[in-house]
Motif scaffolding. Structure first.
Motif, short mmCIF file in Angstrom:
data_model
loop_
_atom_site.label_atom_id
_atom_site.label_comp_id
_atom_site.label_asym_id
_atom_site.label_seq_id
_atom_site.Cartn_x
_atom_site.Cartn_y
_atom_site.Cartn_z
N ARG A 1 -10.17 2.23 -8.06
CA ARG A 1 -10.51 1.72 -6.73
C ARG A 1 -11.34 0.45 -6.88
NH1 ARG A 1 -10.58 5.30 -1.86
NH2 ARG A 1 -9.60 7.19 -2.60
N LYS A 2 -11.02 -0.50 -6.05
CA LYS A 2 -11.74 -1.77 -6.09
C LYS A 2 -12.87 -1.75 -5.09
CE LYS A 2 -11.05 -6.63 -6.28
NZ LYS A 2 -10.15 -7.73 -6.24
N LEU B 1 -1.17 -7.37 -3.94
CA LEU B 1 -2.11 -8.38 -3.47
C LEU B 1 -2.31 -9.51 -4.48
CD1 LEU B 1 -4.84 -5.99 -1.99
CD2 LEU B 1 -2.98 -7.14 -0.77
N VAL C 1 3.08 0.37 -0.41
CA VAL C 1 2.37 -0.38 -1.46
C VAL C 1 2.55 -1.87 -1.21
CG1 VAL C 1 4.33 -0.27 -3.07
CG2 VAL C 1 2.04 -0.69 -3.95
N THR C 2 1.44 -2.61 -1.37
CA THR C 2 1.46 -4.06 -1.22
C THR C 2 0.84 -4.67 -2.47
OG1 THR C 2 1.15 -3.84 1.16
CG2 THR C 2 0.70 -6.00 0.20
N ASP D 1 -1.43 2.57 0.86
CA ASP D 1 -1.85 3.25 2.09
C ASP D 1 -3.27 2.88 2.51
OD1 ASP D 1 0.64 4.43 2.28
OD2 ASP D 1 0.01 6.30 1.36
N GLY D 2 -3.58 1.58 2.46
CA GLY D 2 -4.88 1.10 2.93
C GLY D 2 -6.00 1.11 1.91
N VAL D 3 -5.75 1.59 0.70
CA VAL D 3 -6.78 1.63 -0.35
C VAL D 3 -6.42 0.60 -1.43
CG1 VAL D 3 -7.96 3.06 -2.06
CG2 VAL D 3 -7.16 4.08 0.08
N THR D 4 -7.39 -0.21 -1.84
CA THR D 4 -7.16 -1.26 -2.83
C THR D 4 -7.48 -0.74 -4.23
OG1 THR D 4 -7.72 -2.93 -1.19
CG2 THR D 4 -7.73 -3.63 -3.49
N TYR D 5 -6.57 -1.03 -5.18
CA TYR D 5 -6.73 -0.60 -6.57
C TYR D 5 -6.50 -1.77 -7.52
CZ TYR D 5 -6.04 4.17 -4.81
OH TYR D 5 -6.15 5.35 -4.14
N VAL E 1 -3.62 -6.33 -8.58
CA VAL E 1 -4.38 -5.65 -7.53
C VAL E 1 -3.37 -5.26 -6.47
CG1 VAL E 1 -6.20 -5.88 -5.81
CG2 VAL E 1 -6.45 -6.99 -8.03
N GLU F 1 -2.48 -2.55 -2.89
CA GLU F 1 -3.00 -1.73 -1.81
C GLU F 1 -2.00 -0.62 -1.57
OE1 GLU F 1 -5.12 -3.39 1.78
OE2 GLU F 1 -3.24 -2.67 2.68
#
Length: 93
Positions: A92-93, A42, A39-40, A53-57, A49, A51
């Motif tokens: 999901r963004k 952002l 998890v990152t 595993d590569g999906v932005t939420y 916001v 991320e």
């Protein structure tokens, strides 16, 4: 009370109250690291916001939904929401 859109991609039940952006970030990081996911953060804040595993939420706080209610009407738990116990809904963004 403003109802959140019901089309969330996932939700999280926090283990501690969320009343600040720091507590929000902590709960998100805690949840996803326990699940073994990357998890990152952002954009910090009260609608962070992230991320995963590569999906932005986009993450939003809301009251929990009753699982058996097909209309997804929120539980009216006034005392808990005043203490900061709110669920986290991810879109999901």
């Amino acid at each position: 009370m403003k109802l959140l859109p019901y089309n969330h991609d996932m939700y999280i039940e926090p283990t501690d109250p969320i009343t600040t952006p720091g507590e929000f970030a902590h709960q998100l990081i805690l949840h996803f690291t326990q699940e073994g996911k990357g998890v990152t953060l952002l954009e910090p804040g009260m609608e962070p916001v992230i991320e995963v595993d590569g999906v932005t939420y986009v993450c939003r706080l809301g009251e929990p939904y009753r699982a058996f209610n097909p209309l997804r009407v929120p539980i009216r738990s006034g005392s808990l929401s005043h203490l900061g116990y709110q669920w986290i809904y991810l879109y999901r963004k």
